[in-house]
Design a protein around this motif. Structure first.
Motif, short mmCIF file in Angstrom:
data_model
loop_
_atom_site.label_atom_id
_atom_site.label_comp_id
_atom_site.label_asym_id
_atom_site.label_seq_id
_atom_site.Cartn_x
_atom_site.Cartn_y
_atom_site.Cartn_z
N VAL A 152 -48.99 -28.10 60.51
CA VAL A 152 -48.13 -28.77 59.53
C VAL A 152 -50.17 -29.65 58.73
O VAL A 152 -49.99 -29.82 57.63
CB VAL A 152 -47.83 -30.61 60.15
N GLN A 153 -51.30 -29.89 59.24
CA GLN A 153 -52.57 -30.69 58.71
C GLN A 153 -53.11 -28.92 58.05
O GLN A 153 -53.86 -29.17 57.10
CB GLN A 153 -53.27 -30.84 60.32
N LYS A 156 -51.58 -29.13 54.75
CA LYS A 156 -51.51 -30.26 54.10
C LYS A 156 -53.84 -29.67 53.51
O LYS A 156 -54.16 -30.37 51.88
CB LYS A 156 -51.99 -31.55 54.40
N TYR A 194 -44.29 -29.99 49.46
CA TYR A 194 -44.95 -29.73 50.76
C TYR A 194 -44.24 -30.70 51.98
O TYR A 194 -44.32 -30.05 52.65
CB TYR A 194 -46.15 -30.92 50.41
N CYS A 198 -43.35 -28.98 55.49
CA CYS A 198 -44.27 -29.19 56.07
C CYS A 198 -43.62 -30.00 57.65
O CYS A 198 -43.58 -30.69 58.95
CB CYS A 198 -45.27 -30.63 56.38
N PHE A 199 -42.90 -30.97 56.79
CA PHE A 199 -41.38 -31.51 58.13
C PHE A 199 -41.10 -30.99 59.24
O PHE A 199 -40.82 -31.31 60.13
CB PHE A 199 -40.45 -32.45 57.01
N SER A 202 -43.52 -30.65 61.63
CA SER A 202 -43.19 -31.70 62.90
C SER A 202 -42.00 -31.87 63.51
O SER A 202 -42.89 -31.83 64.62
CB SER A 202 -43.45 -32.31 61.78
N GLU B 62 -42.53 -40.57 57.18
CA GLU B 62 -42.34 -38.50 57.68
C GLU B 62 -42.51 -38.53 56.23
O GLU B 62 -43.38 -37.74 55.97
CB GLU B 62 -41.50 -38.33 57.87
N ARG B 65 -46.89 -38.83 56.30
CA ARG B 65 -47.40 -38.19 57.14
C ARG B 65 -47.36 -36.20 56.48
O ARG B 65 -48.42 -35.68 57.66
CB ARG B 65 -46.67 -37.94 58.68
N ASN B 66 -46.05 -36.27 55.64
CA ASN B 66 -45.89 -34.51 55.86
C ASN B 66 -46.41 -34.04 54.53
O ASN B 66 -45.87 -32.97 54.12
CB ASN B 66 -44.72 -34.15 56.00
N THR B 67 -47.07 -34.66 54.05
CA THR B 67 -47.34 -34.63 52.89
C THR B 67 -49.06 -34.85 52.34
O THR B 67 -49.84 -35.59 52.93
CB THR B 67 -46.91 -35.48 51.12
N PRO B 68 -49.38 -33.45 51.89
CA PRO B 68 -51.68 -33.79 51.58
C PRO B 68 -51.61 -35.44 50.80
O PRO B 68 -50.48 -35.75 49.77
CB PRO B 68 -51.43 -32.82 50.70
N PHE B 69 -52.99 -35.65 51.53
CA PHE B 69 -53.57 -37.27 51.18
C PHE B 69 -53.38 -37.27 49.27
O PHE B 69 -53.51 -37.93 48.32
CB PHE B 69 -54.39 -36.83 51.79
#
Lengths: 216, 220
Positions: A152-153, A156, A194, A198-199, A202, B62, B65-69
Protein backbone atom coordinates in the motif's frame (compact mmCIF):
# COMPACT_ATOMS: atom_id res chain seq x y z
CA UNK A 1 -11.57 23.17 -26.65
CA UNK A 2 -12.88 19.81 -25.64
CA UNK A 3 -15.79 19.72 -23.28
CA UNK A 4 -14.92 17.98 -20.04
CA UNK A 5 -17.92 16.10 -18.83
CA UNK A 6 -17.82 13.95 -15.71
CA UNK A 7 -17.32 10.79 -17.74
CA UNK A 8 -14.47 12.29 -19.71
CA UNK A 9 -12.68 13.26 -16.52
CA UNK A 10 -13.24 9.84 -14.97
CA UNK A 11 -12.12 8.04 -18.11
CA UNK A 12 -8.93 10.05 -18.30
CA UNK A 13 -8.15 9.38 -14.68
CA UNK A 14 -8.79 5.67 -14.98
CA UNK A 15 -6.65 5.56 -18.08
CA UNK A 16 -3.80 7.24 -16.17
CA UNK A 17 -4.30 4.95 -13.17
CA UNK A 18 -2.90 2.03 -15.14
CA UNK A 19 0.50 3.76 -15.00
CA UNK A 20 0.16 3.99 -11.24
CA UNK A 21 -0.60 0.27 -11.13
CA UNK A 22 2.22 -0.62 -13.51
CA UNK A 23 4.82 1.52 -11.72
CA UNK A 24 3.70 0.09 -8.36
CA UNK A 25 3.98 -3.48 -9.59
CA UNK A 26 7.39 -3.01 -11.18
CA UNK A 27 8.77 -1.07 -8.21
CA UNK A 28 7.42 -3.64 -5.78
CA UNK A 29 8.94 -6.59 -7.64
CA UNK A 30 12.34 -5.00 -8.25
CA UNK A 31 12.32 -3.52 -4.76
CA UNK A 32 11.65 -7.01 -3.42
CA UNK A 33 14.61 -8.44 -5.33
CA UNK A 34 17.00 -5.73 -4.16
CA UNK A 35 15.50 -5.99 -0.68
CA UNK A 36 16.28 -9.70 -0.57
CA UNK A 37 19.91 -9.01 -1.50
CA UNK A 38 20.13 -6.33 1.20
CA UNK A 39 18.54 -8.75 3.67
CA UNK A 40 21.28 -11.31 3.03
CA UNK A 41 23.83 -8.68 3.96
CA UNK A 42 21.84 -7.38 6.91
CA UNK A 43 21.61 -10.75 8.70
CA UNK A 44 25.02 -12.10 7.67
CA UNK A 45 27.86 -12.83 10.10
CA UNK A 46 30.14 -10.35 8.39
CA UNK A 47 30.25 -7.07 10.32
CA UNK A 48 31.22 -4.95 7.30
CA UNK A 49 28.25 -6.23 5.31
CA UNK A 50 25.93 -5.58 8.24
CA UNK A 51 27.26 -2.04 8.66
CA UNK A 52 27.00 -1.30 4.94
CA UNK A 53 23.42 -2.54 4.63
CA UNK A 54 22.44 -0.79 7.86
CA UNK A 55 23.74 2.47 6.39
CA UNK A 56 21.87 1.82 3.16
CA UNK A 57 18.62 1.22 5.04
CA UNK A 58 19.17 4.25 7.28
CA UNK A 59 19.69 6.51 4.25
CA UNK A 60 16.64 5.35 2.32
CA UNK A 61 14.40 5.23 5.38
CA UNK A 62 15.70 8.48 6.84
CA UNK A 63 15.33 10.74 3.81
CA UNK A 64 12.13 11.73 2.05
CA UNK A 65 11.17 9.67 -0.98
CA UNK A 66 10.80 12.96 -2.84
CA UNK A 67 14.50 13.76 -2.26
CA UNK A 68 15.45 10.32 -3.53
CA UNK A 69 13.40 10.92 -6.66
CA UNK A 70 15.16 14.22 -7.27
CA UNK A 71 18.56 12.68 -6.60
CA UNK A 72 18.01 9.93 -9.14
CA UNK A 73 16.46 12.31 -11.62
CA UNK A 74 19.34 14.80 -11.45
CA UNK A 75 22.05 12.49 -10.18
CA UNK A 76 22.13 9.95 -12.99
CA UNK A 77 22.20 12.82 -15.47
CA UNK A 78 25.59 13.82 -14.02
CA UNK A 79 27.10 10.77 -15.68
CA UNK A 80 25.90 12.06 -19.01
CA UNK A 81 22.98 9.63 -19.14
CA UNK A 82 19.64 11.16 -19.95
CA UNK A 83 17.01 9.79 -17.56
CA UNK A 84 13.33 9.82 -18.29
CA UNK A 85 10.97 10.49 -15.36
CA UNK A 86 9.83 6.89 -15.74
CA UNK A 87 13.31 5.48 -15.15
CA UNK A 88 14.09 7.88 -12.30
CA UNK A 89 10.81 7.01 -10.59
CA UNK A 90 11.44 3.32 -11.05
CA UNK A 91 14.99 3.55 -9.61
CA UNK A 92 14.01 5.69 -6.62
CA UNK A 93 10.97 3.58 -5.76
CA UNK A 94 13.01 0.38 -6.12
CA UNK A 95 15.68 1.46 -3.65
CA UNK A 96 13.18 3.02 -1.27
CA UNK A 97 11.03 -0.13 -1.32
CA UNK A 98 14.04 -2.41 -0.90
CA UNK A 99 15.15 -0.57 2.25
CA UNK A 100 11.74 -0.94 3.90
CA UNK A 101 11.17 -4.54 2.77
CA UNK A 102 14.60 -5.71 3.90
CA UNK A 103 14.00 -4.17 7.32
CA UNK A 104 10.57 -5.79 7.57
CA UNK A 105 12.00 -9.14 6.51
CA UNK A 106 14.93 -8.82 8.92
CA UNK A 107 12.39 -8.76 11.73
CA UNK A 108 10.83 -11.94 10.36
CA UNK A 109 14.20 -13.67 10.01
CA UNK A 110 15.09 -12.75 13.58
CA UNK A 111 11.81 -14.24 14.74
CA UNK A 112 13.04 -17.66 13.57
CA UNK A 113 14.45 -19.41 16.66
CA UNK A 114 18.24 -19.27 17.05
CA UNK A 115 18.32 -23.07 17.28
CA UNK A 116 17.34 -23.34 13.63
CA UNK A 117 20.57 -21.55 12.64
CA UNK A 118 22.60 -23.73 14.96
CA UNK A 119 20.97 -26.96 13.81
CA UNK A 120 21.49 -26.14 10.14
CA UNK A 121 25.10 -25.12 10.70
CA UNK A 122 25.83 -28.43 12.45
CA UNK A 123 24.55 -30.03 9.25
CA UNK A 124 27.42 -28.23 7.51
CA UNK A 125 25.10 -26.04 5.49
CA UNK A 126 26.57 -22.88 4.04
CA UNK A 127 25.08 -19.47 4.84
CA UNK A 128 23.13 -19.47 1.59
CA UNK A 129 21.88 -23.01 2.12
CA UNK A 130 20.77 -22.13 5.64
CA UNK A 131 18.86 -19.11 4.38
CA UNK A 132 17.42 -20.88 1.37
CA UNK A 133 16.28 -24.15 2.96
CA UNK A 134 15.83 -23.43 6.65
CA UNK A 135 15.41 -19.78 7.61
CA UNK A 136 13.59 -18.07 4.76
CA UNK A 137 10.79 -20.64 4.37
CA UNK A 138 9.93 -20.17 8.05
CA UNK A 139 10.38 -16.39 7.95
CA UNK A 140 8.24 -16.12 4.82
CA UNK A 141 5.18 -17.34 6.68
CA UNK A 142 5.16 -14.37 9.04
CA UNK A 143 6.45 -11.98 6.38
CA UNK A 144 3.40 -12.18 4.13
CA UNK A 145 1.09 -9.89 6.11
CA UNK A 146 3.49 -6.94 6.63
CA UNK A 147 4.73 -7.29 3.04
CA UNK A 148 1.21 -7.00 1.65
CA UNK A 149 0.70 -4.09 4.03
CA UNK A 150 3.76 -2.34 2.68
CA UNK A 151 2.55 -2.68 -0.90
CA UNK A 152 0.00 0.00 0.00
CA UNK A 153 2.87 2.35 0.82
CA UNK A 154 4.41 1.63 -2.58
CA UNK A 155 1.20 2.53 -4.42
CA UNK A 156 0.95 5.75 -2.43
CA UNK A 157 4.64 6.38 -3.05
CA UNK A 158 4.17 6.32 -6.81
CA UNK A 159 2.08 9.49 -6.46
CA UNK A 160 5.33 11.38 -5.93
CA UNK A 161 6.53 10.40 -9.40
CA UNK A 162 4.06 13.02 -10.62
CA UNK A 163 6.38 15.71 -9.28
CA UNK A 164 9.22 14.83 -11.65
CA UNK A 165 6.75 14.78 -14.52
CA UNK A 166 5.69 11.15 -14.82
CA UNK A 167 2.07 11.14 -15.92
CA UNK A 168 0.27 8.77 -13.58
CA UNK A 169 -2.91 9.23 -11.58
CA UNK A 170 -1.87 12.27 -9.53
CA UNK A 171 -0.26 14.07 -12.47
CA UNK A 172 -3.31 13.36 -14.61
CA UNK A 173 -5.42 14.85 -11.83
CA UNK A 174 -3.30 18.00 -11.80
CA UNK A 175 -3.50 18.31 -15.58
CA UNK A 176 -7.26 17.77 -15.62
CA UNK A 177 -7.65 20.32 -12.84
CA UNK A 178 -5.69 22.85 -14.88
CA UNK A 179 -7.97 22.22 -17.84
CA UNK A 180 -11.31 22.08 -16.05
CA UNK A 181 -10.87 24.26 -12.92
CA UNK A 182 -12.91 21.75 -10.96
CA UNK A 183 -10.38 20.80 -8.27
CA UNK A 184 -12.91 19.49 -5.79
CA UNK A 185 -14.33 16.97 -8.24
CA UNK A 186 -11.00 16.00 -9.81
CA UNK A 187 -9.08 15.44 -6.57
CA UNK A 188 -12.04 13.62 -5.00
CA UNK A 189 -12.00 11.20 -7.91
CA UNK A 190 -8.21 10.84 -7.75
CA UNK A 191 -8.43 10.06 -4.04
CA UNK A 192 -11.27 7.63 -4.66
CA UNK A 193 -9.29 5.71 -7.28
CA UNK A 194 -6.29 5.48 -4.96
CA UNK A 195 -8.62 4.26 -2.24
CA UNK A 196 -10.02 1.55 -4.52
CA UNK A 197 -6.47 0.41 -5.26
CA UNK A 198 -5.19 0.51 -1.69
CA UNK A 199 -8.08 -0.46 0.52
CA UNK A 200 -8.42 -4.08 -0.65
CA UNK A 201 -4.71 -4.57 0.03
CA UNK A 202 -4.94 -2.97 3.49
CA UNK A 203 -7.94 -5.11 4.27
CA UNK A 204 -6.23 -8.27 3.05
CA UNK A 205 -3.09 -7.48 5.07
CA UNK A 206 -5.18 -7.05 8.20
CA UNK A 207 -6.97 -10.33 7.59
CA UNK A 208 -3.67 -12.17 7.08
CA UNK A 209 -2.41 -10.68 10.32
CA UNK A 210 -5.47 -11.88 12.18
CA UNK A 211 -5.10 -15.36 10.77
CA UNK A 212 -1.48 -15.47 11.90
CA UNK A 213 -2.43 -14.62 15.47
CA UNK A 214 -4.95 -17.45 15.57
CA UNK A 215 -2.37 -19.95 14.38
CA UNK A 216 -0.20 -19.34 17.44
CA UNK B 1 33.14 15.51 -19.75
CA UNK B 2 33.07 14.70 -16.09
CA UNK B 3 30.76 16.81 -13.99
CA UNK B 4 32.51 18.65 -11.17
CA UNK B 5 30.52 18.56 -7.97
CA UNK B 6 30.60 21.86 -6.17
CA UNK B 7 28.94 21.98 -2.79
CA UNK B 8 30.56 25.35 -2.09
CA UNK B 9 27.96 26.92 -4.37
CA UNK B 10 25.38 26.18 -1.71
CA UNK B 11 27.05 28.28 0.97
CA UNK B 12 25.65 31.65 -0.13
CA UNK B 13 22.21 30.19 0.36
CA UNK B 14 22.67 29.01 3.94
CA UNK B 15 19.97 31.39 5.17
CA UNK B 16 17.44 29.95 2.70
CA UNK B 17 18.27 26.46 3.96
CA UNK B 18 18.02 27.57 7.58
CA UNK B 19 14.61 29.13 7.02
CA UNK B 20 13.39 26.02 5.22
CA UNK B 21 14.69 23.79 7.98
CA UNK B 22 12.96 25.94 10.60
CA UNK B 23 9.67 25.72 8.70
CA UNK B 24 9.92 21.94 8.43
CA UNK B 25 10.68 21.62 12.15
CA UNK B 26 7.81 23.93 13.16
CA UNK B 27 5.44 22.22 10.73
CA UNK B 28 6.35 18.84 12.19
CA UNK B 29 6.14 20.00 15.81
CA UNK B 30 2.77 21.70 15.45
CA UNK B 31 1.20 18.90 13.45
CA UNK B 32 2.59 16.34 15.90
CA UNK B 33 0.86 18.00 18.85
CA UNK B 34 -2.39 18.70 17.00
CA UNK B 35 -2.34 15.39 15.12
CA UNK B 36 -1.87 13.33 18.25
CA UNK B 37 -4.59 15.35 19.95
CA UNK B 38 -6.89 14.54 17.05
CA UNK B 39 -5.75 10.93 17.13
CA UNK B 40 -6.48 10.64 20.84
CA UNK B 41 -9.97 12.02 20.32
CA UNK B 42 -10.50 9.66 17.40
CA UNK B 43 -9.25 6.63 19.29
CA UNK B 44 -11.41 7.56 22.27
CA UNK B 45 -14.46 7.91 20.05
CA UNK B 46 -13.75 4.57 18.44
CA UNK B 47 -13.36 2.65 21.68
CA UNK B 48 -15.39 4.55 24.29
CA UNK B 49 -17.71 6.69 22.16
CA UNK B 50 -21.13 6.00 20.65
CA UNK B 51 -21.37 3.60 17.72
CA UNK B 52 -22.01 6.21 15.03
CA UNK B 53 -18.92 8.18 16.11
CA UNK B 54 -16.87 5.02 15.89
CA UNK B 55 -18.03 4.40 12.33
CA UNK B 56 -17.37 8.01 11.31
CA UNK B 57 -13.83 7.83 12.69
CA UNK B 58 -13.32 4.48 10.96
CA UNK B 59 -14.20 5.97 7.59
CA UNK B 60 -11.89 8.95 8.20
CA UNK B 61 -8.99 6.70 9.19
CA UNK B 62 -9.36 4.35 6.21
CA UNK B 63 -9.79 7.19 3.73
CA UNK B 64 -6.60 8.90 4.88
CA UNK B 65 -4.53 5.75 5.27
CA UNK B 66 -5.38 4.53 1.79
CA UNK B 67 -4.70 7.69 -0.21
CA UNK B 68 -1.36 9.43 -0.86
CA UNK B 69 -0.49 12.47 1.25
CA UNK B 70 0.11 14.58 -1.84
CA UNK B 71 -3.48 14.01 -3.00
CA UNK B 72 -4.76 14.97 0.46
CA UNK B 73 -2.63 18.09 0.30
CA UNK B 74 -3.90 19.03 -3.18
CA UNK B 75 -7.44 18.37 -2.04
CA UNK B 76 -7.04 20.72 0.91
CA UNK B 77 -5.20 23.42 -1.04
CA UNK B 78 -7.01 23.31 -4.40
CA UNK B 79 -10.25 21.54 -3.58
CA UNK B 80 -11.42 23.25 -0.41
CA UNK B 81 -11.43 26.79 -1.88
CA UNK B 82 -14.19 25.52 -4.20
CA UNK B 83 -16.27 25.11 -1.03
CA UNK B 84 -15.39 28.62 0.08
CA UNK B 85 -12.55 27.68 2.45
CA UNK B 86 -9.55 29.72 1.33
CA UNK B 87 -6.21 28.77 2.81
CA UNK B 88 -2.68 30.08 2.40
CA UNK B 89 0.04 27.62 1.38
CA UNK B 90 1.29 27.32 4.96
CA UNK B 91 -2.21 26.92 6.42
CA UNK B 92 -3.01 24.19 3.91
CA UNK B 93 0.25 22.43 4.72
CA UNK B 94 -0.47 22.51 8.46
CA UNK B 95 -4.06 21.36 7.99
CA UNK B 96 -3.16 18.47 5.68
CA UNK B 97 -0.38 17.32 8.03
CA UNK B 98 -2.70 17.35 11.04
CA UNK B 99 -5.42 15.45 9.16
CA UNK B 100 -2.87 12.90 7.97
CA UNK B 101 -1.14 12.28 11.29
CA UNK B 102 -4.52 12.35 13.05
CA UNK B 103 -5.65 9.29 11.10
CA UNK B 104 -2.48 7.30 11.65
CA UNK B 105 -2.26 8.14 15.34
CA UNK B 106 -5.94 7.26 15.82
CA UNK B 107 -5.14 3.76 14.67
CA UNK B 108 -1.95 3.52 16.73
CA UNK B 109 -3.51 4.86 19.95
CA UNK B 110 -6.55 2.63 19.48
CA UNK B 111 -4.25 -0.38 19.45
CA UNK B 112 -2.78 0.86 22.73
CA UNK B 113 -6.22 1.33 24.28
CA UNK B 114 -7.27 -2.15 23.27
CA UNK B 115 -4.14 -3.56 24.88
CA UNK B 116 -5.17 -2.20 28.30
CA UNK B 117 -6.39 -5.16 30.36
CA UNK B 118 -10.17 -5.39 30.75
CA UNK B 119 -9.73 -5.74 34.51
CA UNK B 120 -8.48 -2.16 34.77
CA UNK B 121 -11.63 -0.84 33.16
CA UNK B 122 -13.80 -3.04 35.37
CA UNK B 123 -11.87 -1.82 38.41
CA UNK B 124 -12.60 1.75 37.35
CA UNK B 125 -16.29 0.93 36.92
CA UNK B 126 -16.46 -0.60 40.37
CA UNK B 127 -15.04 2.66 41.76
CA UNK B 128 -18.05 4.41 40.20
CA UNK B 129 -15.88 6.26 37.68
CA UNK B 130 -17.65 7.54 34.60
CA UNK B 131 -16.61 6.31 31.14
CA UNK B 132 -14.79 9.60 30.59
CA UNK B 133 -12.94 9.32 33.91
CA UNK B 134 -11.90 5.76 33.13
CA UNK B 135 -10.67 6.84 29.72
CA UNK B 136 -8.83 9.84 31.11
CA UNK B 137 -7.30 8.42 34.30
CA UNK B 138 -7.03 4.67 33.76
CA UNK B 139 -6.70 3.90 30.08
CA UNK B 140 -4.97 6.79 28.35
CA UNK B 141 -1.59 6.85 30.07
CA UNK B 142 -1.13 3.08 29.80
CA UNK B 143 -2.15 3.20 26.17
CA UNK B 144 0.37 5.94 25.37
CA UNK B 145 3.09 4.09 27.22
CA UNK B 146 2.49 1.00 25.09
CA UNK B 147 2.38 2.70 21.71
CA UNK B 148 4.97 5.43 22.30
CA UNK B 149 7.64 3.79 20.08
CA UNK B 150 5.16 3.26 17.23
CA UNK B 151 3.94 6.83 17.59
CA UNK B 152 7.51 8.14 17.51
CA UNK B 153 8.34 6.40 14.26
CA UNK B 154 5.07 7.61 12.72
CA UNK B 155 6.02 11.19 13.62
CA UNK B 156 9.33 10.76 11.78
CA UNK B 157 7.57 9.24 8.77
CA UNK B 158 5.22 12.23 8.70
CA UNK B 159 8.18 14.61 8.95
CA UNK B 160 9.78 12.96 5.91
CA UNK B 161 6.44 13.03 4.10
CA UNK B 162 6.19 16.77 4.73
CA UNK B 163 8.72 17.30 1.91
CA UNK B 164 5.70 17.19 -0.37
CA UNK B 165 4.29 20.50 0.94
CA UNK B 166 6.89 22.24 -1.24
CA UNK B 167 4.61 21.33 -4.15
CA UNK B 168 2.03 23.91 -3.08
CA UNK B 169 4.88 26.41 -2.47
CA UNK B 170 4.87 26.12 1.29
CA UNK B 171 8.42 27.23 2.07
CA UNK B 172 9.88 24.16 3.72
CA UNK B 173 13.29 22.53 3.39
CA UNK B 174 12.52 20.97 0.01
CA UNK B 175 11.26 24.32 -1.24
CA UNK B 176 14.64 25.73 -0.24
CA UNK B 177 16.39 23.08 -2.36
CA UNK B 178 14.13 23.86 -5.31
CA UNK B 179 14.83 27.56 -4.89
CA UNK B 180 18.60 27.10 -4.71
CA UNK B 181 18.82 24.82 -7.73
CA UNK B 182 16.74 27.23 -9.76
CA UNK B 183 19.30 29.96 -8.96
CA UNK B 184 22.65 28.22 -9.28
CA UNK B 185 21.68 25.17 -11.36
CA UNK B 186 23.41 22.88 -8.87
CA UNK B 187 20.45 20.50 -8.65
CA UNK B 188 22.27 17.41 -7.45
CA UNK B 189 24.28 19.25 -4.80
CA UNK B 190 21.22 21.07 -3.49
CA UNK B 191 19.08 17.95 -3.24
CA UNK B 192 21.90 15.87 -1.80
CA UNK B 193 22.65 18.43 0.91
CA UNK B 194 18.97 18.74 1.76
CA UNK B 195 18.57 14.95 1.82
CA UNK B 196 21.39 14.81 4.36
CA UNK B 197 19.73 17.56 6.40
CA UNK B 198 16.55 15.47 6.45
CA UNK B 199 18.55 12.44 7.52
CA UNK B 200 20.18 14.39 10.36
CA UNK B 201 16.80 15.78 11.37
CA UNK B 202 15.32 12.27 11.44
CA UNK B 203 18.20 10.99 13.59
CA UNK B 204 17.97 14.00 15.93
CA UNK B 205 14.20 13.62 16.22
CA UNK B 206 14.58 9.95 17.09
CA UNK B 207 16.98 10.88 19.91
CA UNK B 208 14.75 13.69 21.20
CA UNK B 209 11.64 11.52 21.12
CA UNK B 210 13.45 8.76 22.97
CA UNK B 211 14.54 11.31 25.59
CA UNK B 212 10.99 12.59 25.98
CA UNK B 213 9.80 8.99 26.31
CA UNK B 214 12.28 8.35 29.14
CA UNK B 215 11.15 11.53 30.87
CA UNK B 216 7.41 10.99 30.57
CA UNK B 217 7.35 7.23 31.03
CA UNK B 218 10.19 6.44 33.45
CA UNK B 219 11.34 2.87 33.98
CA UNK B 220 10.18 1.67 30.58
Amino acid sequence: MADFTFSVILNNLLWAARWTVLLSLIAFVSGGIVGLIVLFGRVSDHWALRLLTAGYIEFFQGTPLLMQLFLFFFGVALFGIEVSPWVAAWLALTFWTSAFLSEIWRGCVEAVPRGQWEASSTLAMSYFEQMRYVILPQAARIAVAPTVGFSVQVIKGTALASIIGFVELTKAGTMLNNATFRPFLVYSLVALIYFCLCFPLSWYAKRLEGRLNVAR
Amino acid sequence: MIYQLSFGDLLPYWDVLARGLAFTIILTAVSTVAGIGLGTAGAGARTFGPKWAGYAVGVYVELIRNTPFIVQLFFVFFGLPALGVKLTEAQAAFLAMVINLGAYSTEIIRAGIEAVPKGHIEAGLSLAMSRWEIFRYVVLKQAFMKVYPALSSQIIIVMLGSAVVSQISAEDLTYAANFIQSRNFRAFEAYFAVALLYLLLAIAMRAVLRGIGRLVFPKV
